[in-house]
Enzyme design. Structure first.
Site, PDB file in Angstrom:
ATOM      1  CB  VAL A  82      -0.872  -0.116   1.169  1.00 51.62           C
ATOM      2  CG1 VAL A  82      -1.916   1.247   1.256  1.00 51.62           C
ATOM      3  CG2 VAL A  82      -1.741  -1.219   1.280  1.00 51.62           C
ATOM      4  CG  ASP A 190      -8.019 -10.682   6.864  1.00 51.88           C
ATOM      5  OD1 ASP A 190      -7.618 -11.141   7.732  1.00 51.88           O
ATOM      6  OD2 ASP A 190      -7.278 -10.361   5.767  1.00 51.88           O
TER       7      ASP A 190
END
Length: 393
Positions: A82, A190
């Site tokens: 990211v 998640d």
């Protein structure tokens, strides 16, 4: 808690009539979006911030690789990296997740199609989505930039996260999971500290939820590292539901409260090191395990025992008692809340509705906590933030 009266949402079409990232008839889309947003129970501040984000998003148009300038790396995980980026045409700062996948064009197109559902995920508890596209062997997912980062990064700086702060985190996670389930019929899959993002305006939002089944399948091999947050029923390969997300939230809360991943549980000596006092009745009853020959002597936090291999860890989650908070350090309400999240049988585990009316949540909701102030002083951020130049306060 009394229900808030929905506040009217004001969204103005982009001046040039451009569509939201490649979708047609912007005016019709805006009307449908306005209707959906008015169903949410937003306070004035949340409404203004969501309006500001969506108004800016209209100006973004179609996303292309050439339009981005890299600012810095924010983190890596779940098979992707990211970056904090600048979107040059709009001047917006975004977070861009790059996922490298060796896949056929048909699969790639299906993933991009499935990710479009994220355009409809508009909530104060869900990270904003600008769009997804494919370029040079990588899928890009462009999201709102959260300047406080993820709670696993905050935890590293804080050492431990105070109970009052975790009360606000719990409320946001429950509301985020409830929104995904009720409005979109999806579960997160998640939940863990690295998928709970925060910013210097005091917002707490979920990211990286399982909206694309095809992406989950394509990345199956990279999910090994996240299994330590999976519920016993999921690890055993049986049917699982949003109850599995609740287990993951409970485990994450214990980790953030004590300052380390809670399996195996800390022994009396470690608890004393952690909290600076003797904590009775909560020591790990498991005798020290012999170290497997040739395995490195790394460890979780201050735990002096040899580390668990992944198969030992998964076996422990399935067969041993669930983790709990040390009783001398945390309130009875917080302990009970976590215990109800970590019941091994999913049918007996508390559900989202039950958790929302739990005494810990009611108390946390009523407490005045300067989350933004705590975050900024902990990680050295300026307050208030302007994560994008358009942030409404």
């Amino acid at each position: 808690m009394p229900k808030k009266k929905p506040t009217p949402i004001q969204l103005n079409p982009a001046p040039d009539g451009s569509a939201v990232n490649g979708t047609s008839s912007a005016e019709t889309n805006l009307e449908a979006l306005q209707k959906k947003l008015e169903e949410l129970e937003l306070d004035e501040q949340q409404r203004k911030r969501l309006e500001a984000f969506l108004t800016q998003k209209q100006k973004v148009g179609e996303l292309k690789d050439d339009d981005f300038e890299k600012i810095s790396e924010l983190g890596a995980g779940n098979g992707g990296v990211v970056f904090k980026v600048s979107h040059k045409p709009s001047g917006l700062v975004m977070a861009r997740k790059l996922i490298h996948l060796e896949i056929k064009p048909a699969i790639r197109n299906q993933i991009i199609r499935e990710l479009q559902v994220l355009h409809e995920c508009n909530s104060p508890y869900i990270v904003g989505f600008y769009g997804a596209f494919y370029s040079d062997g990588e899928i890009s997912i462009c999201m709102e930039h959260m300047d406080g980062g993820s709670l696993d990064q905050v935890l590293k700086k804080a050492g431990r996260i105070p109970e009052q702060i975790l009360g606000k985190v719990s409320i946001a996670v429950i509301k985020g999971l409830t929104y995904l389930r009720e409005k979109h019929k999806i579960m997160h899959r998640d939940v863990k500290p690295s998928n709970i993002l925060v910013n210097s305006r005091g917002e707490i939002k979920l990211c990286d939820f399982g909206v694309s089944g095809q992406l989950i399948d394509s990345m199956a091999n990279s999910f090994v590292g996240t299994r330590s947050y999976m519920s016993p029923e999921r690890l055993q390969g049986t049917h699982y539901s949003v109850q599995s997300d609740i287990w993951s939230m409970g485990l994450s809360l214990v980790e953030m409260a004590v300052g380390r991943y809670p399996i195996p549980p800390p022994d009396a000596k470690e608890l004393e090191l952690m909290f600076g006092c003797q904590v009775e009745g909560d020591a790990a009853e498991t005798p020290p395990r012999p170290r497997t020959p040739g395995r490195p002597l790394s460890s979780y936090g201050m735990d002096s025992r040899p580390p668990m291999a992944i198969f030992e860890l998964l076996d422990y989650i399935v067969n041993e008692p669930p983790p709990k908070l040390p009783s001398a350090v945390f309130s009875l309400e917080f302990q009970d809340f976590v215990n109800k999240c970590l019941i091994k049988n999913p049918a007996e585990r508390a559900d989202l509705k039950q958790l929302m009316v739990h005494a810990f949540i009611k108390r946390s909701d009523a407490e005045e906590v300067d989350f933004a102030g705590w975050l900024c002083s902990t990680i050295g951020l300026n307050q208030p933030s302007t994560p994008t130049h358009a942030a409404g306060v």
